[in-house]
Write an enzyme that holds these catalytic residues in place. Structure first.
Site, mmCIF file in Angstrom:
data_model
loop_
_atom_site.group_PDB
_atom_site.id
_atom_site.type_symbol
_atom_site.label_atom_id
_atom_site.label_comp_id
_atom_site.label_asym_id
_atom_site.label_seq_id
_atom_site.Cartn_x
_atom_site.Cartn_y
_atom_site.Cartn_z
ATOM 1 N N ARG A 46 9.922 56.147 35.111
ATOM 2 C CA ARG A 46 10.292 56.698 34.386
ATOM 3 C C ARG A 46 8.076 56.429 33.542
ATOM 4 N NH1 ARG A 46 15.029 59.645 30.500
ATOM 5 N NH2 ARG A 46 16.160 60.038 31.632
ATOM 6 N N ASP B 165 13.566 67.857 17.067
ATOM 7 C CA ASP B 165 13.236 66.801 18.879
ATOM 8 C C ASP B 165 12.569 66.195 18.244
ATOM 9 O OD1 ASP B 165 15.832 66.286 21.346
ATOM 10 O OD2 ASP B 165 13.593 65.637 22.001
#
Length: 277
Positions: free
Chosen positions: A37, A147
């Site tokens: 990632r 979030d």
């Protein structure tokens, strides 16, 4: 280019920074995930080694936020764990619709990812026909989606999803509360207008003075150690109004002293007694 190698020491440094920033625990078996990632980010920044990247995230708060965005998992879908929404609709909604208070019903999707959860809540409350939806319109219902990822918050605000996700929404909710677009579908304005989305680290100070009638904190506790879970559970319980409901993920249970203040009411569901402030 196969990408820069990630040493055990570098992995531990990245894991420590992620824990420091977001309280997320990265076990050693996640080393491949971290390397895959973040490798693209090294290329984008013109960096040759993970050591260079670590030096960057130590001094650059924006890049630390970018790292968190990349390393936090955002797997979700509409009407996931259907029994939570059945409980919301069948057990909680009748209480809210009949209450005498003029205070709005407030519900928090605390790890909202790209918005499927909060819009499922909205559709559940609006119901299966337009007349039924009247009670939830305007200021009677306020949904808050937060979030840690700014990218995910932006996705909630866009409220647009690929066509492949449409089948996740049962009829007639799909017909009433979504609109076809060229590339997929969008959430209808009636549902979107109930939702306020913002970025929030769950371990920072929370901005609300009010309490919530329901809190969804699903599939996020799994990323924290026991100490962090206990802290978060106590804060969630304190933020619930008397009689409020807490919904957790399918593999999560209350593990701390906080469960003494709650009553189980089904699989991964808890209610706060009416007499508890």
């Amino acid at each position: 280019w196969g990408g820069a190698p990630l040493s055990d020491t570098e992995f531990r440094e990245i894991a420590a920074l992620l824990h420091q920033e977001a309280r997320i625990t990265l076990p050693p078996q996640k080393v491949t995930l971290v390397r895959s990632r973040l490798s693209r980010r090294l290329r984008e920044k013109g960096l040759k080694t993970f050591g260079d990247y670590i030096a960057l995230i130590r001094r650059d708060a924006d890049e630390r936020r970018q790292m968190i965005d990349l390393l936090t998992t955002n797997h979700t879908h509409f009407f996931r764990e259907q029994h939570h929404f059945n409980h919301l609709r069948n057990e909680m909604m009748p209480l809210w619709r009949d209450r005498k208070s003029h205070e709005p019903v407030r519900i928090w999707s605390s790890a909202s990812s790209s918005g499927e959860e909060v819009y499922t809540i909205a559709m559940t409350l609006l119901g299966q026909d337009v007349r039924e939806a009247q009670w939830a319109r305007g200021a009677n219902v306020q949904l808050f989606a937060t979030d840690i990822s700014t990218e995910m918050v932006a996705a909630v605000r866009r409220a647009e999803y690929p066509k492949s996700h449409h089948e996740q929404i049962p009829q007639p909710w799909r017909k009433l509360w979504t609109k076809d677009t060229r590339d997929g579908f969008a959430i209808a304005a009636e549902a979107r207008n109930l939702v306020t989305a913002s970025q929030l680290n769950l371990f920072d100070r929370w901005p609300w003075r009010h309490k919530f009638e329901a809190i969804f904190c699903r599939n996020v506790m799994i990323y924290f150690n026991e100490k962090a879970k206990a802290e978060l559970e106590m804060r969630l319980v304190a933020q619930l109004a008397p009689g409020g409901a807490l919904y957790m993920g399918h593999s999560e249970r209350m593990v701390s002293k906080a469960k003494e203040f709650m009553i189980p009411c089904g699989h991964t569901m808890y209610r706060k007694p009416e007499d508890r402030a």
